[in-house]
Design a protein around this motif. Structure first.
Motif, PDB file in Angstrom:
ATOM      1  N   VAL A 219       0.867  -1.183   0.000  1.00 35.30           N
ATOM      2  CA  VAL A 219       0.000   0.000   0.000  1.00 35.30           C
ATOM      3  C   VAL A 219       0.902   1.231   0.000  1.00 35.30           C
ATOM      4  CG1 VAL A 219      -1.908  -1.142   1.238  1.00 35.30           C
ATOM      5  CG2 VAL A 219      -0.160   0.094   2.536  1.00 35.30           C
ATOM      6  N   ALA A 220       0.330   2.395  -0.259  1.00 33.78           N
ATOM      7  CA  ALA A 220       1.102   3.641  -0.209  1.00 33.78           C
ATOM      8  C   ALA A 220       1.401   4.004   1.242  1.00 33.78           C
ATOM      9  CB  ALA A 220       0.316   4.756  -0.883  1.00 33.78           C
ATOM     10  N   GLY A 221       2.569   4.601   1.458  1.00 35.02           N
ATOM     11  CA  GLY A 221       2.907   5.039   2.802  1.00 35.02           C
ATOM     12  C   GLY A 221       4.368   5.408   2.929  1.00 35.02           C
ATOM     13  N   GLU A 222       4.777   5.657   4.166  1.00 38.60           N
ATOM     14  CA  GLU A 222       6.154   6.052   4.456  1.00 38.60           C
ATOM     15  C   GLU A 222       6.856   4.937   5.221  1.00 38.60           C
ATOM     16  OE1 GLU A 222       8.677   9.241   7.145  1.00 38.60           O
ATOM     17  OE2 GLU A 222       6.594   9.688   6.674  1.00 38.60           O
ATOM     18  N   VAL A 223       8.079   4.621   4.804  1.00 37.80           N
ATOM     19  CA  VAL A 223       8.887   3.627   5.507  1.00 37.80           C
ATOM     20  C   VAL A 223       9.302   4.219   6.851  1.00 37.80           C
ATOM     21  CG1 VAL A 223      11.005   2.255   5.446  1.00 37.80           C
ATOM     22  CG2 VAL A 223       9.721   2.675   3.326  1.00 37.80           C
ATOM     23  N   VAL A 224       8.909   3.554   7.943  1.00 32.22           N
ATOM     24  CA  VAL A 224       9.199   4.069   9.284  1.00 32.22           C
ATOM     25  C   VAL A 224      10.242   3.246  10.026  1.00 32.22           C
ATOM     26  CG1 VAL A 224       7.002   5.290   9.557  1.00 32.22           C
ATOM     27  CG2 VAL A 224       7.171   2.887  10.269  1.00 32.22           C
ATOM     28  N   ALA A 225      10.576   2.055   9.526  1.00 34.91           N
ATOM     29  CA  ALA A 225      11.614   1.231  10.154  1.00 34.91           C
ATOM     30  C   ALA A 225      12.087   0.189   9.154  1.00 34.91           C
ATOM     31  CB  ALA A 225      11.073   0.545  11.406  1.00 34.91           C
ATOM     32  N   VAL A 226      13.351  -0.194   9.314  1.00 36.53           N
ATOM     33  CA  VAL A 226      13.951  -1.256   8.521  1.00 36.53           C
ATOM     34  C   VAL A 226      14.596  -2.223   9.500  1.00 36.53           C
ATOM     35  CG1 VAL A 226      15.760  -1.765   6.827  1.00 36.53           C
ATOM     36  CG2 VAL A 226      14.338   0.251   6.544  1.00 36.53           C
ATOM     37  N   ASN A 227      14.452  -3.510   9.242  1.00 38.56           N
ATOM     38  CA  ASN A 227      15.011  -4.530  10.120  1.00 38.56           C
ATOM     39  C   ASN A 227      16.490  -4.732   9.778  1.00 38.56           C
ATOM     40  OD1 ASN A 227      15.684  -6.758  11.627  1.00 38.56           O
ATOM     41  ND2 ASN A 227      13.881  -7.948  11.051  1.00 38.56           N
ATOM     42  N   GLN A 228      17.343  -3.982  10.477  1.00 40.14           N
ATOM     43  CA  GLN A 228      18.780  -4.064  10.200  1.00 40.14           C
ATOM     44  C   GLN A 228      19.338  -5.444  10.518  1.00 40.14           C
ATOM     45  OE1 GLN A 228      20.494  -1.564   8.571  1.00 40.14           O
ATOM     46  NE2 GLN A 228      22.002  -3.189   8.376  1.00 40.14           N
ATOM     47  N   ASP A 229      18.765  -6.120  11.516  1.00 40.08           N
ATOM     48  CA  ASP A 229      19.234  -7.460  11.866  1.00 40.08           C
ATOM     49  C   ASP A 229      19.097  -8.420  10.692  1.00 40.08           C
ATOM     50  OD1 ASP A 229      19.840  -6.609  14.423  1.00 40.08           O
ATOM     51  OD2 ASP A 229      17.997  -7.411  15.318  1.00 40.08           O
ATOM     52  N   ILE A 230      17.995  -8.296   9.950  1.00 35.84           N
ATOM     53  CA  ILE A 230      17.765  -9.207   8.827  1.00 35.84           C
ATOM     54  C   ILE A 230      18.676  -8.856   7.653  1.00 35.84           C
ATOM     55  CG2 ILE A 230      15.861  -8.128   7.534  1.00 35.84           C
ATOM     56  CD1 ILE A 230      15.996 -11.768   8.688  1.00 35.84           C
ATOM     57  N   VAL A 231      19.062  -7.587   7.528  1.00 34.71           N
ATOM     58  CA  VAL A 231      20.027  -7.195   6.498  1.00 34.71           C
ATOM     59  C   VAL A 231      21.369  -7.859   6.794  1.00 34.71           C
ATOM     60  CG1 VAL A 231      21.329  -5.247   5.523  1.00 34.71           C
ATOM     61  CG2 VAL A 231      18.876  -5.025   5.962  1.00 34.71           C
ATOM     62  N   ASP A 232      21.721  -7.900   8.087  1.00 31.26           N
ATOM     63  CA  ASP A 232      22.991  -8.499   8.494  1.00 31.26           C
ATOM     64  C   ASP A 232      22.977 -10.025   8.417  1.00 31.26           C
ATOM     65  OD1 ASP A 232      23.886  -5.917   8.975  1.00 31.26           O
ATOM     66  OD2 ASP A 232      23.447  -6.005  11.120  1.00 31.26           O
ATOM     67  N   THR A 233      21.808 -10.634   8.605  1.00 33.09           N
ATOM     68  CA  THR A 233      21.677 -12.100   8.574  1.00 33.09           C
ATOM     69  C   THR A 233      20.475 -12.500   7.707  1.00 33.09           C
ATOM     70  OG1 THR A 233      20.390 -12.054  10.611  1.00 33.09           O
ATOM     71  CG2 THR A 233      22.757 -12.490  10.826  1.00 33.09           C
ATOM     72  N   PRO A 234      20.548 -12.260   6.392  1.00 31.73           N
ATOM     73  CA  PRO A 234      19.400 -12.508   5.523  1.00 31.73           C
ATOM     74  C   PRO A 234      18.966 -13.975   5.499  1.00 31.73           C
ATOM     75  CG  PRO A 234      21.366 -12.062   4.220  1.00 31.73           C
ATOM     76  CD  PRO A 234      21.702 -11.761   5.649  1.00 31.73           C
ATOM     77  N   ASP A 235      19.873 -14.883   5.834  1.00 28.97           N
ATOM     78  CA  ASP A 235      19.513 -16.298   5.820  1.00 28.97           C
ATOM     79  C   ASP A 235      18.475 -16.655   6.887  1.00 28.97           C
ATOM     80  OD1 ASP A 235      21.628 -15.724   7.627  1.00 28.97           O
ATOM     81  OD2 ASP A 235      22.103 -17.855   7.768  1.00 28.97           O
ATOM     82  N   ALA A 236      18.223 -15.758   7.851  1.00 32.48           N
ATOM     83  CA  ALA A 236      17.173 -16.016   8.854  1.00 32.48           C
ATOM     84  C   ALA A 236      15.806 -16.137   8.193  1.00 32.48           C
ATOM     85  CB  ALA A 236      17.161 -14.910   9.908  1.00 32.48           C
ATOM     86  N   VAL A 237      15.602 -15.454   7.071  1.00 34.31           N
ATOM     87  CA  VAL A 237      14.330 -15.550   6.345  1.00 34.31           C
ATOM     88  C   VAL A 237      14.129 -16.978   5.837  1.00 34.31           C
ATOM     89  CG1 VAL A 237      12.999 -14.712   4.360  1.00 34.31           C
ATOM     90  CG2 VAL A 237      14.353 -13.118   5.715  1.00 34.31           C
ATOM     91  N   ASN A 238      15.219 -17.657   5.500  1.00 29.26           N
ATOM     92  CA  ASN A 238      15.121 -19.041   5.019  1.00 29.26           C
ATOM     93  C   ASN A 238      14.535 -19.948   6.096  1.00 29.26           C
ATOM     94  OD1 ASN A 238      16.454 -18.262   2.615  1.00 29.26           O
ATOM     95  ND2 ASN A 238      18.423 -18.529   3.604  1.00 29.26           N
ATOM     96  N   ALA A 239      14.887 -19.693   7.352  1.00 29.17           N
ATOM     97  CA  ALA A 239      14.435 -20.535   8.455  1.00 29.17           C
ATOM     98  C   ALA A 239      12.968 -20.292   8.793  1.00 29.17           C
ATOM     99  CB  ALA A 239      15.309 -20.290   9.689  1.00 29.17           C
ATOM    100  N   ASP A 240      12.548 -19.014   8.793  1.00 26.85           N
ATOM    101  CA  ASP A 240      11.152 -18.695   9.121  1.00 26.85           C
ATOM    102  C   ASP A 240      10.787 -17.352   8.507  1.00 26.85           C
ATOM    103  OD1 ASP A 240       8.640 -18.166  10.159  1.00 26.85           O
ATOM    104  OD2 ASP A 240       9.143 -18.881  12.160  1.00 26.85           O
ATOM    105  N   ALA A 241      10.142 -17.407   7.346  1.00 21.69           N
ATOM    106  CA  ALA A 241       9.804 -16.186   6.608  1.00 21.69           C
ATOM    107  C   ALA A 241       8.820 -15.303   7.367  1.00 21.69           C
ATOM    108  CB  ALA A 241       9.243 -16.548   5.234  1.00 21.69           C
ATOM    109  N   TYR A 242       7.957 -15.905   8.181  1.00 17.44           N
ATOM    110  CA  TYR A 242       6.936 -15.117   8.873  1.00 17.44           C
ATOM    111  C   TYR A 242       7.439 -14.512  10.187  1.00 17.44           C
ATOM    112  CZ  TYR A 242       3.981 -17.117   5.337  1.00 17.44           C
ATOM    113  OH  TYR A 242       3.459 -17.472   4.121  1.00 17.44           O
TER     114      TYR A 242
END
Length: 128
Positions: free
Chosen positions: A74-97
């Motif tokens: 949807v339209a809107g403003e980005v108010v936060a970014v998950n820096q931890d996931i940027v540093d460890t992107p493989d965590a998404v592989n374990a549990d995307a939700y």
């Protein structure tokens, strides 16, 4: 296929969206998208403060197989970014939700109602 969390909304482009009590939206990619991409090795997320239009390309997920764009649900403003996931992107592989990517303050909260529910998304990916 894993069970889709019923408390989330979904997009046809495979993002999940969770409405938070403060009115913001937490956004990640679905397990279906993660499985299709394979092992995620890099994430490029939008800058905090960026204003997005609905459907606008706003991030990139790279896996060992391919790179895929993410779109603003949807339209809107980005108010936060998950820096931890940027540093460890493989965590998404374990549990995307369990691993969100960014948070959005929607321009119009009612736009969330236009997104797919779990049953609608399940039907969408079954057709793919």
């Amino acid at each position: 296929m894993s069970t889709l969390p019923a408390n989330l909304k979904y997009t046809k482009s495979h993002e999940w969206v969770r409405s938070e009590e403060d009115g913001s939206l937490t956004i990640g990619i679905t397990d279906h998208a993660q499985q299709a991409l394979g092992d995620i090795v890099f994430l490029e997320l939008p800058e905090t403060g960026r204003t997005l239009s609905a459907g606008e390309t706003c991030a990139v997920v790279e896996s060992v197989k391919a790179a895929s764009d993410l779109y603003a649900p949807v339209a809107g403003e980005v108010v936060a970014v998950n820096q931890d996931i940027v540093d460890t992107p493989d965590a998404v592989n374990a549990d995307a939700y369990a691993n969100w990517l960014f948070k959005l303050q929607p321009t119009n909260a009612a736009d969330v109602a236009t997104l797919l529910d779990a049953a609608g998304y399940a039907a969408e990916i079954a057709q793919a």
